[in-house]
Write a protein that holds these residues in place. Structure first.
Motif, PDB file in Angstrom:
ATOM      1  N   ILE A  24       0.839  -1.196   0.000  1.00  8.84           N
ATOM      2  CA  ILE A  24       0.000   0.000   0.000  1.00  8.84           C
ATOM      3  C   ILE A  24       0.876   1.249   0.000  1.00  8.84           C
ATOM      4  N   ASN A  25       1.901   1.261   0.838  1.00  2.00           N
ATOM      5  CA  ASN A  25       2.790   2.422   0.889  1.00  2.00           C
ATOM      6  C   ASN A  25       3.485   2.656  -0.445  1.00  2.00           C
ATOM      7  N   ASN A  26       3.874   1.576  -1.125  1.00  3.29           N
ATOM      8  CA  ASN A  26       4.473   1.707  -2.454  1.00  3.29           C
ATOM      9  C   ASN A  26       3.491   2.356  -3.432  1.00  3.29           C
ATOM     10  N   MET A  27       2.234   1.920  -3.364  1.00  2.00           N
ATOM     11  CA  MET A  27       1.214   2.498  -4.245  1.00  2.00           C
ATOM     12  C   MET A  27       0.945   3.963  -3.887  1.00  2.00           C
ATOM     13  N   LEU A  28       0.958   4.285  -2.607  1.00  7.78           N
ATOM     14  CA  LEU A  28       0.756   5.672  -2.189  1.00  7.78           C
ATOM     15  C   LEU A  28       1.886   6.563  -2.693  1.00  7.78           C
ATOM     16  N   ASP A  29       3.115   6.039  -2.674  1.00  7.59           N
ATOM     17  CA  ASP A  29       4.243   6.794  -3.221  1.00  7.59           C
ATOM     18  C   ASP A  29       4.062   7.034  -4.713  1.00  7.59           C
ATOM     19  N   LEU A  30       3.624   6.016  -5.426  1.00  5.95           N
ATOM     20  CA  LEU A  30       3.392   6.165  -6.859  1.00  5.95           C
ATOM     21  C   LEU A  30       2.251   7.156  -7.115  1.00  5.95           C
ATOM     22  N   TRP A  31       1.237   7.107  -6.266  1.00  2.75           N
ATOM     23  CA  TRP A  31       0.101   8.009  -6.412  1.00  2.75           C
ATOM     24  C   TRP A  31       0.537   9.472  -6.343  1.00  2.75           C
ATOM     25  N   LYS A  32       1.526   9.755  -5.507  1.00  4.37           N
ATOM     26  CA  LYS A  32       2.009  11.132  -5.377  1.00  4.37           C
ATOM     27  C   LYS A  32       2.445  11.702  -6.725  1.00  4.37           C
ATOM     28  N   GLU A  33       2.905  10.844  -7.609  1.00  5.52           N
ATOM     29  CA  GLU A  33       3.361  11.287  -8.925  1.00  5.52           C
ATOM     30  C   GLU A  33       2.205  11.674  -9.851  1.00  5.52           C
ATOM     31  N   VAL A  34       1.008  11.207  -9.550  1.00  3.68           N
ATOM     32  CA  VAL A  34      -0.127  11.440 -10.450  1.00  3.68           C
ATOM     33  C   VAL A  34      -1.287  12.162  -9.789  1.00  3.68           C
ATOM     34  N   SER A  35      -1.205  12.389  -8.503  1.00  2.36           N
ATOM     35  CA  SER A  35      -2.362  12.856  -7.739  1.00  2.36           C
ATOM     36  C   SER A  35      -2.931  14.181  -8.220  1.00  2.36           C
ATOM     37  N   ASN A  36      -2.149  15.014  -8.855  1.00  2.00           N
ATOM     38  CA  ASN A  36      -2.662  16.310  -9.317  1.00  2.00           C
ATOM     39  C   ASN A  36      -3.540  16.202 -10.552  1.00  2.00           C
ATOM     40  N   ASP A  37      -3.396  15.114 -11.303  1.00  2.00           N
ATOM     41  CA  ASP A  37      -4.112  15.001 -12.582  1.00  2.00           C
ATOM     42  C   ASP A  37      -4.518  13.554 -12.874  1.00  2.00           C
ATOM     43  N   TYR A  38      -4.836  12.791 -11.844  1.00  2.00           N
ATOM     44  CA  TYR A  38      -5.007  11.347 -11.996  1.00  2.00           C
ATOM     45  C   TYR A  38      -6.104  10.938 -12.966  1.00  2.00           C
ATOM     46  N   LEU A  39      -7.135  11.720 -13.120  1.00  2.00           N
ATOM     47  CA  LEU A  39      -8.199  11.332 -14.046  1.00  2.00           C
ATOM     48  C   LEU A  39      -7.796  11.497 -15.506  1.00  2.00           C
ATOM     49  N   LEU A  42      -3.517   7.814 -17.877  1.00  2.00           N
ATOM     50  CA  LEU A  42      -3.969   6.435 -18.085  1.00  2.00           C
ATOM     51  C   LEU A  42      -3.478   5.499 -16.987  1.00  2.00           C
ATOM     52  N   ASN A  43      -4.323   4.569 -16.637  1.00  2.94           N
ATOM     53  CA  ASN A  43      -4.026   3.461 -15.726  1.00  2.94           C
ATOM     54  C   ASN A  43      -3.868   3.841 -14.259  1.00  2.94           C
ATOM     55  N   THR A  44      -4.233   5.055 -13.881  1.00  2.00           N
ATOM     56  CA  THR A  44      -4.163   5.396 -12.459  1.00  2.00           C
ATOM     57  C   THR A  44      -5.175   4.596 -11.644  1.00  2.00           C
ATOM     58  N   HIS A  45      -6.230   4.120 -12.309  1.00  2.24           N
ATOM     59  CA  HIS A  45      -7.221   3.305 -11.595  1.00  2.24           C
ATOM     60  C   HIS A  45      -6.598   2.016 -11.055  1.00  2.24           C
ATOM     61  N   LEU A  46      -5.519   1.547 -11.666  1.00  6.85           N
ATOM     62  CA  LEU A  46      -4.842   0.344 -11.173  1.00  6.85           C
ATOM     63  C   LEU A  46      -4.259   0.570  -9.780  1.00  6.85           C
ATOM     64  N   ILE A  47      -3.726   1.750  -9.565  1.00  7.79           N
ATOM     65  CA  ILE A  47      -3.186   2.104  -8.248  1.00  7.79           C
ATOM     66  C   ILE A  47      -4.322   2.113  -7.230  1.00  7.79           C
ATOM     67  N   VAL A  48      -5.416   2.755  -7.591  1.00  2.49           N
ATOM     68  CA  VAL A  48      -6.577   2.854  -6.701  1.00  2.49           C
ATOM     69  C   VAL A  48      -7.102   1.457  -6.364  1.00  2.49           C
ATOM     70  N   ASN A  49      -7.253   0.619  -7.381  1.00  4.66           N
ATOM     71  CA  ASN A  49      -7.754  -0.744  -7.157  1.00  4.66           C
ATOM     72  C   ASN A  49      -6.840  -1.528  -6.223  1.00  4.66           C
ATOM     73  N   ASP A  50      -5.540  -1.402  -6.417  1.00  2.10           N
ATOM     74  CA  ASP A  50      -4.607  -2.141  -5.568  1.00  2.10           C
ATOM     75  C   ASP A  50      -4.655  -1.667  -4.125  1.00  2.10           C
ATOM     76  N   ILE A  51      -4.727  -0.365  -3.923  1.00  2.00           N
ATOM     77  CA  ILE A  51      -4.817   0.146  -2.550  1.00  2.00           C
ATOM     78  C   ILE A  51      -6.076  -0.394  -1.882  1.00  2.00           C
ATOM     79  N   ILE A  52      -7.175  -0.378  -2.590  1.00  2.00           N
ATOM     80  CA  ILE A  52      -8.429  -0.892  -2.031  1.00  2.00           C
ATOM     81  C   ILE A  52      -8.314  -2.389  -1.745  1.00  2.00           C
ATOM     82  N   PHE A  53      -7.796  -3.154  -2.697  1.00  2.00           N
ATOM     83  CA  PHE A  53      -7.668  -4.597  -2.528  1.00  2.00           C
ATOM     84  C   PHE A  53      -6.862  -4.942  -1.271  1.00  2.00           C
TER      85      PHE A  53
END
Length: 134
Positions: A24-39, A42-53
């Motif tokens: 989860i922490n690895n995914m959160l770190d990756l999220w920081k790179e896209v959080s300003n424009d995640y929508l 492409l493929n940012t939903h994979l990070i979200v899905n993994d954190i939830i899983f």
């Protein structure tokens, strides 16, 4: 950045697979790179899905719900069958909020009938059908 897939797959293909909290922490770190424009990336939903899983795996329902709300933002674009609502339905069910779970699952059914329910907990479907659940 138009696509996060390469960075994402570099993380998820690591051996050995980290413990859930570290993952989860690895995914959160990756999220920081896209959080300003995640929508728009492409493929940012994979990070979200993994954190939830993994949040669900360790029964961190609060974290799962926080990220489930982000997953809802992909409805109608990346999620075309109601995946965001299905995620939130699962989280609500696991949290014991059957009314909320039913609302989410009814949205999923309205959008894609039973497709997302296949292979899932049959109790989810019973909520939509109005049958007693355990």
């Amino acid at each position: 950045m138009n696509d996060i897939a390469e960075k994402y797959f570099n993380l998820v293909m690591r051996e050995p697979v980290p413990e859930p909290r570290e993952y989860i922490n690895n995914m959160l770190d990756l999220w920081k790179e896209v959080s300003n424009d995640y929508l728009n990336i492409l493929n940012t939903h994979l990070i979200v899905n993994d954190i939830i899983f993994y949040a669900l795996k360790i029964k961190d329902y609060e974290l799962a719900e926080e990220w489930g709300k982000i997953a809802l933002q992909y409805e109608g674009t990346t999620y075309l069958l109601g995946e965001g609502n299905f995620i939130m339905g699962k989280i609500s069910y696991l949290r014991g909020d059957m009314e909320k779970a039913k609302e989410y699952f009814e949205k999923v059914y309205k959008n894609s009938k039973w497709r997302l329910f296949k292979g899932e907990n049959p109790e989810y479907r019973k909520l939509v059908e109005g049958k007693d659940t355990q």
